[in-house]
Motif scaffolding. Structure first.
Motif, short mmCIF file in Angstrom:
data_model
loop_
_atom_site.label_atom_id
_atom_site.label_comp_id
_atom_site.label_asym_id
_atom_site.label_seq_id
_atom_site.Cartn_x
_atom_site.Cartn_y
_atom_site.Cartn_z
N UNK B 129 29.96 44.82 44.95
CA UNK B 129 30.24 43.58 44.22
C UNK B 129 30.28 43.73 42.70
N UNK B 131 31.57 46.30 40.79
CA UNK B 131 32.54 47.23 40.19
C UNK B 131 33.90 46.60 39.91
N UNK B 132 34.03 45.30 40.17
CA UNK B 132 35.37 44.68 40.10
C UNK B 132 35.63 43.93 38.80
N UNK B 133 34.65 43.97 37.86
CA UNK B 133 34.89 43.39 36.54
C UNK B 133 34.28 42.01 36.33
N UNK B 134 33.63 41.44 37.36
CA UNK B 134 32.99 40.14 37.15
C UNK B 134 31.79 40.33 36.23
N UNK B 135 31.61 39.38 35.32
CA UNK B 135 30.51 39.53 34.37
C UNK B 135 29.72 38.25 34.21
N UNK B 139 32.98 33.58 36.97
CA UNK B 139 33.95 34.36 37.76
C UNK B 139 33.72 34.15 39.24
N UNK B 142 34.48 30.50 40.31
CA UNK B 142 35.92 30.27 40.30
C UNK B 142 36.53 30.62 41.66
N UNK B 193 38.83 30.08 31.49
CA UNK B 193 37.84 31.16 31.48
C UNK B 193 38.09 32.09 32.65
N UNK B 194 38.20 31.51 33.82
CA UNK B 194 38.39 32.27 35.04
C UNK B 194 39.06 31.30 36.01
N UNK B 370 29.92 32.14 44.91
CA UNK B 370 30.84 33.18 45.33
C UNK B 370 30.19 34.31 46.12
#
Lengths: 136, 385
Positions: B129, B131-135, B139, B142, B193-194, B370
């Motif tokens: 979970x 490694x996909x760029x969510x910070x 995110x 969304x 934002x997302x 999420x």
């Protein structure tokens, strides 16, 4: 959007075999030998029936977008890659997995669109599984 | 055994600060604890139970040391921003079981001026979970909003109505971080934002904290603080369910019925609701899941001032909520309880005070829509409710 970073994942003793297979371009899933459910994410027991014997098989790599978001601004490794897409893809085998959708305009991604898996080498003995649009 | 009537919320305190560069989180814990005890008419020496989340040093050990407490009962339940609602339910159960009689719950944090984000130990899901760029939480929430829109036709304009209602309430709160009334156009024209969440779909980031004092019925009567009887409590953990995550609902589908059953009331009895509002989508899904409207109809429910106090269908978050007033420590749970108690006492701002509140609901959603979150529903009522 074309060049996402490829951060190495946190690998545990329970996920080592999964990540090793990604280096060979294989996405493996576990199946419970007792209740037959497909297990996601990898672990040593079935979270549906708690059997501790699971088999492993290669997934087809095909799926559809279950949901997605376009990240517009971020302060991590992906900073230079915005906008990019984070999604849940529902695999043909059932599980919904978090991932990126690549090789397309982020604005063109829709819920329900068919996608196929691609692998991006992390340089640390494994690869990230991402998805790109597919014909069907 | 039930906790119905077993305990009362006798003391509340919301820190007035939103930017606290010269406070440590320990200063804030102490200030809100002293404030809530003063509100109850009690002192620190009366406290025999302490509840806090998992972000406070070594939890209850650190806090007991700092505050000078020697409680007979402690609880470090950590379910993100819903922790404090769980603490209320757990405190009532402990009081009912005779383990304690004066329980203190505190929250403090400084996401604006100093505290780095809490670093959690890696879980078994981490590698899949992170490694996909969510910070940020936005995110993840969304993803839930996008799927809800797909399945039910919910629109950005409908989500915006939730922010608009919160802003109408916040104009009367002199401590609110955002005090300007906004329009649907303001929300949907704020930066994305997302997708599909805009900046104004997101809660504020504030320093601060809050505290609650929960007491036995005997002590509540002695103090004359009987407006907020604990009627019922329900909690649930919603997670990814072995790869079958359903992003269209929250854990309120389970915590809500548990709380209503224990309280012996229904959605029709609820006069005021504090609904966790980390994001507009959090409110929309929760309203549906608690049964205030049919699943998928939340977008219609919030139109035409449905959430606006005092006379909307479901007056909500009359302090301005996390969307406008305060989301201390990136956690909105304790302020949800505090405003529900203000409504029961008749102490909300006159412009947003709902007349004759008999039953109030407070709901928390901590973690992420999420992936996984803790859902807690509380029902509070007047002494004879």
């Amino acid at each position: 959007m074309s060049s996402l970073p490829n951060p190495a994942p946190t690998v545990t003793s329970s996920s080592q075999a999964f990540w090793n297979a990604t280096a060979e371009g294989r996405f493996t899933l576990q199946r419970c030998t007792s209740c037959d459910v497909v297990v996601w994410f990898p672990r040593k027991h079935c979270p549906d029936c708690w059997t501790e014997t699971l088999s492993v098989f290669d997934a087809s790599g095909k799926g559809t977008v279950y949901s997605f978001t376009i990240i517009r601004k971020v302060a991590n490794d992906y900073k230079g890659a915005t906008p990019f897409v984070v999604a849940y893809v529902e695999l043909e085998e059932g599980p919904r997995v978090m991932t990126n959708i690549v090789d397309c305009d982020p604005e063109s991604v829709t819920v329900g669109m068919p996608v196929e898996m691609v692998f991006h080498d992390t340089g640390e003995g494994n690869a990230l599984y991402r998805f790109r649009p597919s014909a069907n | 055994m039930s906790i119905r009537g077993a305990a009362f919320i006798a003391g509340i305190y919301e820190h007035p600060g939103r930017d606290l560069p010269h406070h440590t989180i320990w200063d804030i814990h102490a200030e809100v604890a002293i404030g809530a005890l003063a509100d109850a008419g009690l002192s620190m020496s009366d406290v025999d139970a302490l509840f806090c989340d998992g972000t406070a040093g070594f939890g209850v050990l650190t806090l007991c040391d700092h505050l000078g407490l020697r409680p007979s009962f402690v609880d470090n339940t950590e379910t993100g921003g819903s922790s404090y609602l769980a603490h209320v339910g757990h405190a009532a159960a402990a009081i009912a079981a005779g383990k304690c009689s004066v329980a203190l719950v505190t929250l403090a944090g400084k996401p604006r001026t100093g505290s780095p984000p809490v670093k959690w130990a890696a879980g078994p899901e981490t590698g899949f979970e992170t490694v996909w760029g969510t910070a940020s939480a936005a995110h993840s929430y969304a993803l839930a909003a996008q799927r809800h829109m797909y399945e039910f036709g919910t629109t950005s304009e409908q989500l915006a109505e939730i922010k608009v209602a919160a802003s109408i309430h916040a104009q009367y709160n002199p401590n609110a971080f955002l005090q300007n009334v906004v329009t649907v156009e303001d929300v949907v024209n704020s930066p994305m934002v997302s997708d599909p969440l805009h900046r104004l779909d997101c809660c504020v980031v504030t320093d601060g904290g809050g505290a609650l004092v929960i007491v036995s019925p005997e002590i509540a009567k002695k103090l004359g603080k009987t407006n907020a009887k604990i009627l019922g409590h329900g909690e649930a953990v919603k997670h990814t369910n072995n790869g079958r995550i359903d992003l269209t609902h929250t854990g309120a589908v389970w915590s809500g019925p548990r709380a209503f059953a224990e309280a012996g009331v229904s959605v029709n009895d609820v006069d005021y609701a504090s609904i966790y509002d980390s994001f507009t989508i959090t409110v929309l899904q929760t309203i549906e899941d608690l049964g205030f409207c049919e699943k998928g109809k939340g977008g219609e429910f919030v139109l035409d001032g449905g959430l606006v106090a005092p006379f909307g269908k479901l007056p909500f978050n009359t302090d301005g909520g996390g969307l406008c007033n305060n989301h201390p420590s990136n956690r909105g749970g304790i302020t949800k309880v505090i405003e529900a108690v203000r409504q029961l006492r008749g102490e909300a701002h006159p412009a947003v005070q709902v007349p004759d509140v008999q039953v109030a609901l407070a709901h928390g959603t901590g973690g992420s829509l999420g992936s996984r979150h803790g859902s807690v529903t509380l029902l509070l009522g007047q002494e004879d409710a």
